[in-house]
Design a protein around this motif. Sequence first.
Motif, PDB file in Angstrom:
ATOM      1  N   ASP A  27      22.957   2.297  28.903  1.00 60.23           N
ATOM      2  CA  ASP A  27      24.140   1.851  29.517  1.00 60.23           C
ATOM      3  C   ASP A  27      23.971   0.304  30.022  1.00 60.23           C
ATOM      4  O   ASP A  27      22.817  -0.096  29.530  1.00 60.23           O
ATOM      5  CB  ASP A  27      24.363   2.588  30.863  1.00 60.23           C
ATOM      6  CG  ASP A  27      23.362   2.528  31.784  1.00 60.23           C
ATOM      7  OD1 ASP A  27      22.288   1.790  31.546  1.00 60.23           O
ATOM      8  OD2 ASP A  27      23.505   3.274  32.823  1.00 60.23           O
ATOM      9  N   GLY A  28      25.130  -0.415  30.433  1.00 54.57           N
ATOM     10  CA  GLY A  28      24.827  -1.748  30.749  1.00 54.57           C
ATOM     11  C   GLY A  28      25.186  -2.796  29.754  1.00 54.57           C
ATOM     12  O   GLY A  28      24.879  -3.964  29.702  1.00 54.57           O
ATOM     13  N   VAL A  29      25.585  -2.088  28.516  1.00 54.06           N
ATOM     14  CA  VAL A  29      25.899  -2.771  27.347  1.00 54.06           C
ATOM     15  C   VAL A  29      27.167  -3.511  27.425  1.00 54.06           C
ATOM     16  O   VAL A  29      28.361  -2.926  27.665  1.00 54.06           O
ATOM     17  CB  VAL A  29      25.689  -1.960  26.097  1.00 54.06           C
ATOM     18  CG1 VAL A  29      25.963  -2.662  24.794  1.00 54.06           C
ATOM     19  CG2 VAL A  29      24.460  -1.302  25.920  1.00 54.06           C
ATOM     20  N   ARG A  30      27.346  -4.782  27.253  1.00 58.64           N
ATOM     21  CA  ARG A  30      28.470  -5.682  27.342  1.00 58.64           C
ATOM     22  C   ARG A  30      29.370  -6.028  25.963  1.00 58.64           C
ATOM     23  O   ARG A  30      30.179  -6.464  25.880  1.00 58.64           O
ATOM     24  CB  ARG A  30      28.197  -6.892  28.353  1.00 58.64           C
ATOM     25  CG  ARG A  30      28.185  -6.285  29.743  1.00 58.64           C
ATOM     26  CD  ARG A  30      27.974  -7.662  30.469  1.00 58.64           C
ATOM     27  NE  ARG A  30      27.423  -7.270  31.908  1.00 58.64           N
ATOM     28  CZ  ARG A  30      26.707  -7.859  32.645  1.00 58.64           C
ATOM     29  NH1 ARG A  30      26.598  -9.190  32.327  1.00 58.64           N
ATOM     30  NH2 ARG A  30      26.376  -7.193  33.794  1.00 58.64           N
ATOM     31  N   ASN A  31      28.134  -6.329  25.187  1.00 56.02           N
ATOM     32  CA  ASN A  31      28.755  -6.865  23.683  1.00 56.02           C
ATOM     33  C   ASN A  31      29.437  -5.754  22.987  1.00 56.02           C
ATOM     34  O   ASN A  31      29.260  -4.673  22.812  1.00 56.02           O
ATOM     35  CB  ASN A  31      27.562  -7.065  22.938  1.00 56.02           C
ATOM     36  CG  ASN A  31      27.709  -7.537  21.510  1.00 56.02           C
ATOM     37  OD1 ASN A  31      28.181  -6.799  20.735  1.00 56.02           O
ATOM     38  ND2 ASN A  31      27.470  -8.807  21.433  1.00 56.02           N
ATOM     39  N   PRO A  32      30.650  -6.237  22.682  1.00 53.66           N
ATOM     40  CA  PRO A  32      31.729  -5.452  22.053  1.00 53.66           C
ATOM     41  C   PRO A  32      31.275  -4.556  20.656  1.00 53.66           C
ATOM     42  O   PRO A  32      31.402  -3.626  20.554  1.00 53.66           O
ATOM     43  CB  PRO A  32      32.803  -6.198  21.888  1.00 53.66           C
ATOM     44  CG  PRO A  32      32.687  -7.458  22.673  1.00 53.66           C
ATOM     45  CD  PRO A  32      31.259  -7.741  22.871  1.00 53.66           C
ATOM     46  N   LEU A  35      28.864  -1.961  21.763  1.00 60.98           N
ATOM     47  CA  LEU A  35      29.554  -0.754  22.309  1.00 60.98           C
ATOM     48  C   LEU A  35      30.112   0.045  21.106  1.00 60.98           C
ATOM     49  O   LEU A  35      30.172   1.268  21.251  1.00 60.98           O
ATOM     50  CB  LEU A  35      30.431  -1.343  23.245  1.00 60.98           C
ATOM     51  CG  LEU A  35      29.983  -1.814  24.745  1.00 60.98           C
ATOM     52  CD1 LEU A  35      31.175  -2.660  25.620  1.00 60.98           C
ATOM     53  CD2 LEU A  35      29.376  -0.689  25.574  1.00 60.98           C
TER      54      LEU A  35
END
Length: 66
Positions: A27-32, A35
């Motif tokens: 979790d904590g992934v922000r890159n589209p 994701l």
Amino acid sequence: MKYFLAKTDPETYSLADLERDRRTVWDGVRNPQALQAIRQMEPGDQVFIYHSGGESAVVGRAEVAS
């Protein structure tokens, strides 16, 4: 079976942490794009663990559980 690359900073969560925990939630992934890759993962897929930062290398392999 598909193959993926998962990047992590070893100071945040290292391969040693994954080996100790045996399972984790990525979790904590922000890159589209990252994701999108995570959403495509299915049980049995292989994930190469890549340490960014000082080491910058593929350091291990994991298997998607769910």
